[in-house]
Design a protein around this motif. Structure first.
Motif, PDB file in Angstrom:
ATOM      1  N   SER A   1      26.550  16.675  46.826  1.00 42.50           N
ATOM      2  CA  SER A   1      27.034  17.947  46.290  1.00 42.50           C
ATOM      3  C   SER A   1      28.362  17.799  45.568  1.00 42.50           C
ATOM      4  CB  SER A   1      27.178  18.976  47.423  1.00 42.50           C
ATOM      5  OG  SER A   1      25.935  19.174  48.075  1.00 42.50           O
ATOM      6  N   THR A   2      29.310  17.087  46.173  1.00 39.52           N
ATOM      7  CA  THR A   2      30.665  16.998  45.618  1.00 39.52           C
ATOM      8  C   THR A   2      30.964  15.671  44.952  1.00 39.52           C
ATOM      9  OG1 THR A   2      31.558  16.222  47.738  1.00 39.52           O
ATOM     10  CG2 THR A   2      31.482  18.601  47.375  1.00 39.52           C
ATOM     11  N   GLY A   3      30.201  14.626  45.289  1.00 36.39           N
ATOM     12  CA  GLY A   3      30.486  13.311  44.737  1.00 36.39           C
ATOM     13  C   GLY A   3      31.582  12.572  45.478  1.00 36.39           C
ATOM     14  N   ASN A   4      32.107  13.150  46.561  1.00 33.92           N
ATOM     15  CA  ASN A   4      33.155  12.496  47.337  1.00 33.92           C
ATOM     16  C   ASN A   4      32.562  11.406  48.234  1.00 33.92           C
ATOM     17  OD1 ASN A   4      34.988  14.331  46.240  1.00 33.92           O
ATOM     18  ND2 ASN A   4      34.666  15.793  47.899  1.00 33.92           N
ATOM     19  N   GLU A   5      33.433  10.472  48.591  1.00 34.53           N
ATOM     20  CA  GLU A   5      33.003   9.384  49.458  1.00 34.53           C
ATOM     21  C   GLU A   5      32.964   9.849  50.914  1.00 34.53           C
ATOM     22  OE1 GLU A   5      35.622   6.156  48.776  1.00 34.53           O
ATOM     23  OE2 GLU A   5      34.595   5.476  46.947  1.00 34.53           O
TER      24      GLU A   5
ATOM     25  N   LEU B   1      20.734  16.615  42.244  1.00 29.52           N
ATOM     26  CA  LEU B   1      21.120  16.859  43.631  1.00 29.52           C
ATOM     27  C   LEU B   1      19.986  16.495  44.586  1.00 29.52           C
ATOM     28  CD1 LEU B   1      23.179  17.988  45.660  1.00 29.52           C
ATOM     29  CD2 LEU B   1      22.203  20.265  45.238  1.00 29.52           C
ATOM     30  N   SER B   2      18.783  16.849  44.195  1.00 27.87           N
ATOM     31  CA  SER B   2      17.636  16.529  45.047  1.00 27.87           C
ATOM     32  C   SER B   2      17.437  15.019  45.153  1.00 27.87           C
ATOM     33  CB  SER B   2      16.383  17.199  44.494  1.00 27.87           C
ATOM     34  OG  SER B   2      15.242  16.854  45.243  1.00 27.87           O
ATOM     35  N   LEU B   3      17.532  14.326  44.007  1.00 26.57           N
ATOM     36  CA  LEU B   3      17.371  12.870  44.027  1.00 26.57           C
ATOM     37  C   LEU B   3      18.482  12.201  44.829  1.00 26.57           C
ATOM     38  CD1 LEU B   3      16.335  12.268  40.300  1.00 26.57           C
ATOM     39  CD2 LEU B   3      14.869  12.064  42.319  1.00 26.57           C
ATOM     40  N   LYS B   4      19.713  12.672  44.664  1.00 28.59           N
ATOM     41  CA  LYS B   4      20.818  12.067  45.406  1.00 28.59           C
ATOM     42  C   LYS B   4      20.684  12.332  46.902  1.00 28.59           C
ATOM     43  CE  LYS B   4      24.276  12.128  41.677  1.00 28.59           C
ATOM     44  NZ  LYS B   4      25.567  12.695  41.227  1.00 28.59           N
TER      45      LYS B   4
END
Length: 853
Positions: free
Chosen positions: A211-215, A117-120
């Motif tokens: 967090s969610t991976g949504n676009e 999460l931190s890297l993303k």
């Protein structure tokens, strides 16, 4: 099938288990599923029970496993659900290791998730900054050109006296969600009163939410303004619209250098993210292999501790005491489980069980297999049988598909149903391994053997009716002949002008070998003949079915030793049914045998009386209407006397049913005082091998502490406590219900005729209006082939959808009603409690259904 005749004998047992062996002993019992435990701590709050802390530990492990499972499914890692062999519950010394492994796995996955999460988040921020710098480059070029003109004007104005210097334009750059951009722009216009110059550029490529991976779809913007006060307002608006603001140099060279640095950092972050994702995948794949075993083991542990909370501690606190219902045939299995639990924990003092007497009715346990389970479920859906009551499921195995076949009555549709059920039976194990949440499929699969027999009996009755997709099968040739002696063939049928089958003019020289003669399919009076035939068959089968139900009540009476009911209830009910409706069925057979179209005199067709009119005249004490050369209108000698005797017998049965049992109870009430009736199953002598290692004082104290022994064994007959008035009311309701229902139930079996006729006519309509219409089309052979293809597809669809599914479901429900109401009401109480054993398989299946929901 012997176990299906009535429920098995179930006894109440006390278990004396050493505390060290309790966990393993209960685990062994859970694997066998042979005992139903009772709660001995009803008055104790659940949170004050002995093993509540262990249950909480299991809840905490379940919580961690749910988190792990969610993370595994989020990454799309497959989980093997169909285990070849379910793991057993861990032994006590392995529980700590299992708990530690689950906790370590949770921490590892949590750490990986936080790092990812931190890297993303960093990757997203750098990506947004890169888009701001790249997309807004043209805006800054325009501003720089405008700024150079502004500086020249300011320089000229500064040379003039009494002039004030103008402030340089400032800007704020960032990104905001695309759908919020219009509102964001309007808000900036309002707070600045049009003094903000906003430029925007759409980011075409969607960004990923860390967090969610949504676009997410973003828009880059730059807001130019003057003044610190306006700058503060703009930042507040950006904060309210969740816009991300980024520092942006004003110099072109600095912006280009920053873009190069950001691109380098993005490449490095992308490499790190890929490595992190690969490492996470390896960890989750390893976890996915162990996760199903961990879930099952934790659920079994939790079920064991829940069960142990039902136990009671003896006064000396040296052993746990449990009470459970056990089938008599499984006592040795339970004793073996207790011994195995003691052996596994290394305890030298064995555990044992003791059979005790109880004044409670034991639960009902019918041992079934995969074939009989479906039929037992049909009965249990109406009501669980009372303890040791005759079980209708044994007879339903034959009567249910047979009555269904009478209503369905088509060999072709029955064959489709049979093949579908045969597929489910042959591939049973493979289909069972594929768990599905489709409720309709689960219902069909659960009743696969019922559908198989229903299809088989439908084929049989279809052959008897000579009905195959509304067409008859001419296998043995028609036995009917024309008046000139010629047989009914295709050529003769075309020459003949009449298709009315009249036994006087066209007759059968001998019976057809099996079922109906195929010539009836072309007869104009086919409906009249089949109506009469099927209606009479419905009444005959209905009367036989009801008589069998009444006879089954005698089995319960003899089993429970209520011999007074044998003479005061069973015999009057049977006589009332036989002298009226069995006599009606006998008249049908007599009419078939005695009267015929080729006979002369009083046995001729013209002299054949109506069975319905004869039965009505019998009840009304009227003589039949006479005709010339037909005698007195009766079917056999002394028929009038026989009918009067039968009516008198039926009339006598009603007061016997009404007053017999209440008077008997009142007359025997004084003599029965003090008499105790004990549970027959519990009163039997049971020899078990028990250990003498536990002292007699401990065993006696344990027995004394058990709440089930507070009352003396046995229970008094509570019927004797009822007043005569209450007994009379109850018996009057029972008598009126039986007398009236005998008539209504007999008429209810006419649904066998009605549904069979409706099914055959609907099948014929589909054939003539769809498939036959396509066959009769006068077209080119290629066009005709296409028409036939379409018409056959339509016919097949409606045949399966309407005649097999809808008509099959309708016939199934009507057959179910005939068993629940007309048949089982004659002898079945259905007031029992189901035997619900402590069985890991049942618990796991219920948990899995809950998870799927």
């Amino acid at each position: 099938m012997g176990a299906m005749f009535r429920s098995e004998e179930v006894v109440l047992c006390q278990l004396f288990i050493q505390p060290e062996a309790a966990y393993l002993s209960v685990s062994e019992l859970g694997e066998t599923g042979t005992v139903q435990f009772r709660d001995l701590n009803v008055d104790v709050n659940y949170f004050q029970r002995k093993f509540v802390n262990e249950v909480r530990r299991c809840d905490e492990m379940e919580r961690k496993l749910r988190y792990i499972e969610a993370e595994v499914k989020k990454d799309g890692v497959p989980i093997e659900d169909n285990l070849s062999e379910l793991p057993r519950a861990p032994i006590p010394r392995e529980i700590i290791d299992l708990e530690a492994r689950i906790e370590k796995t949770e921490n590892d996955i949590l750490e990986l998730s936080q790092n990812a999460l931190s890297l993303k988040s960093n990757y997203l921020e750098l990506t947004e900054l890169r888009h701001v710098l790249e997309r807004t480059q043209v805006f800054f070029s325009e501003e720089e050109a405008h700024d150079s003109i502004t500086r020249a004007l300011i320089h000229e104005e500064s040379q003039m006296p009494n002039t004030t210097g103008r402030e340089r334009l400032e800007f704020v750059a960032g990104v905001v969600n695309r759908e919020r951009m219009p509102a964001f722009e309007r808000m900036l216009w309002r707070i600045s009163r049009g003094n903000v110059f906003l430029r925007q550029a759409i980011v075409e490529k969607p960004l990923e939410d860390p967090s969610t991976g949504n676009e997410m779809y973003k828009t880059a913007f730059v807001a130019f303004f003057q003044g610190e006060q306006l700058k503060s307002r703009i930042k507040k608006v950006c904060s309210g619209f969740h816009a991300s603001l980024y520092p942006c140099p004003s110099s072109h060279s600095e912006r280009m250098d920053m873009v190069k640095g950001i691109r380098t950092r993005l490449e490095d972050l992308k490499l790190v993210l890929n490595q992190t994702h690969d490492h996470r995948q390896r960890v989750l794949h390893n976890v996915a292999k162990e996760l199903p075993n961990w879930i099952i083991m934790v659920r079994k542990m939790k079920a064991i501790y829940h069960t142990m909370n039902l136990f009671n501690m003896d006064v000396s606190k040296k052993c746990l005491i449990g009470e459970c219902w056990v089938p008599m045939a499984d006592l040795n299995i339970v004793q073996h489980c207790l011994s195995e639990g003691s052996r596994l924990c290394g305890n030298s003092i064995p555990s044992f069980l003791n059979v005790i007497h109880s004044d409670e009715d034991p639960p009902t346990f019918n041992r079934t297999n995969r074939f009989t389970r479906g039929f037992q479920n049909l009965i249990d859906a109406y009501g669980i049988a009372s303890y040791r009551e005759a079980n209708p499921a044994l007879y339903t195995i034959v009567t249910f598909p047979f009555l269904f076949g009478i209503m369905f009555g088509d060999a072709g549709h029955g064959l489709l149903m049979f093949l579908f059920a045969l597929y489910m039976v042959v591939w049973e194990k493979k289909l069972l391994a594929k768990r599905t949440s489709n409720e309709i499929w689960n219902i069909f699969f659960g009743g696969r053997y019922i559908i198989l027999l229903m299809g088989g009996f439908s084929i049989y009755t279809g052959i008897i009716y000579n009905d195959l997709f509304s067409k008859s099968m001419n296998i043995f040739g028609s036995k009917w002949v024309l008046p000139r002696g010629a047989e009914y063939t295709f050529d003769n049928m075309k020459k003949s002008h009449t298709k009315l089958l009249d036994p006087k003019s066209t007759f059968a020289d001998e019976p057809y070998i099996l079922g109906m003669d195929p010539i009836w399919m072309f007869a104009e009076n086919k409906i009249i003949f089949f109506n009469s035939y099927k209606m009479k068959l419905s009444i005959i089968f209905g009367v036989v079915h009801m008589i069998f139900g009444v006879c089954m009540s005698a089995v319960n009476i003899i089993s429970f030793k209520k011999y007074s009911s044998l003479f005061l209830e069973f015999l009057p009910q049977l006589l009332f049914l036989v002298v009226l409706f069995a006599y009606l069925a006998a008249l049908m057979f007599l009419k078939w045998i005695r009267y015929g179209a080729l006979n002369s005199g009083i046995a001729s067709e013209a002299c054949a009386p109506s069975i319905l009119v004869s039965f009505i005249n019998m009840v009304l004490f009227k003589d039949p209407k006479t005709y010339p050369n037909c005698g007195d209108g009766y079917m056999f000698p002394n028929q009038k006397l026989v009918q009067h005797v039968f009516l008198f017998t039926a009339a006598i049965c009603v007061p016997i049913l009404l007053f017999g049992k209440p008077l008997y109870v009142v007359c025997t009430k004084k003599g029965s005082k003090g008499k105790v009736y004990t549970n027959g199953a519990a009163s039997q002598d049971i020899e078990l091998q028990t250990s003498n290692s536990i002292s007699g004082a401990t065993a006696n104290a344990a027995v004394a502490s058990s709440p089930s022994n507070a009352a003396a064994p046995g229970h008094a007959d509570h019927e004797h406590d009822d007043s005569f008035g209450e007994l009379m009311i109850h018996q009057a309701i029972h008598t009126i219900e039986y007398v009236l229902s005998t008539i209504s139930h007999t008429a209810s079996y006419l649904r066998l005729w009605a549904l069979s006729l409706a099914h055959s006519q609907l099948s014929e309509v589909l054939w003539n209006k769809i498939l036959h219409a396509g066959l009769g089309a006068q077209k080119d052979q290629y066009v005709l082939a296409g028409i036939l293809f379409v018409t056959f597809a339509v016919w097949a669809f409606f045949t399966v959808a309407i005649l097999v599914l809808m008509e099959g479901l309708s016939a199934f429900l009507h057959t179910l009603r005939l068993h629940w109401v007309e048949f089982m009401s004659k002898f079945y109480e259905g007031q029992g409690q189901p035997f619900q054993p402590f069985y890991f398989k049942t618990i796991l299946d219920a948990d899995q259904e809950t998870d799927e929901d």
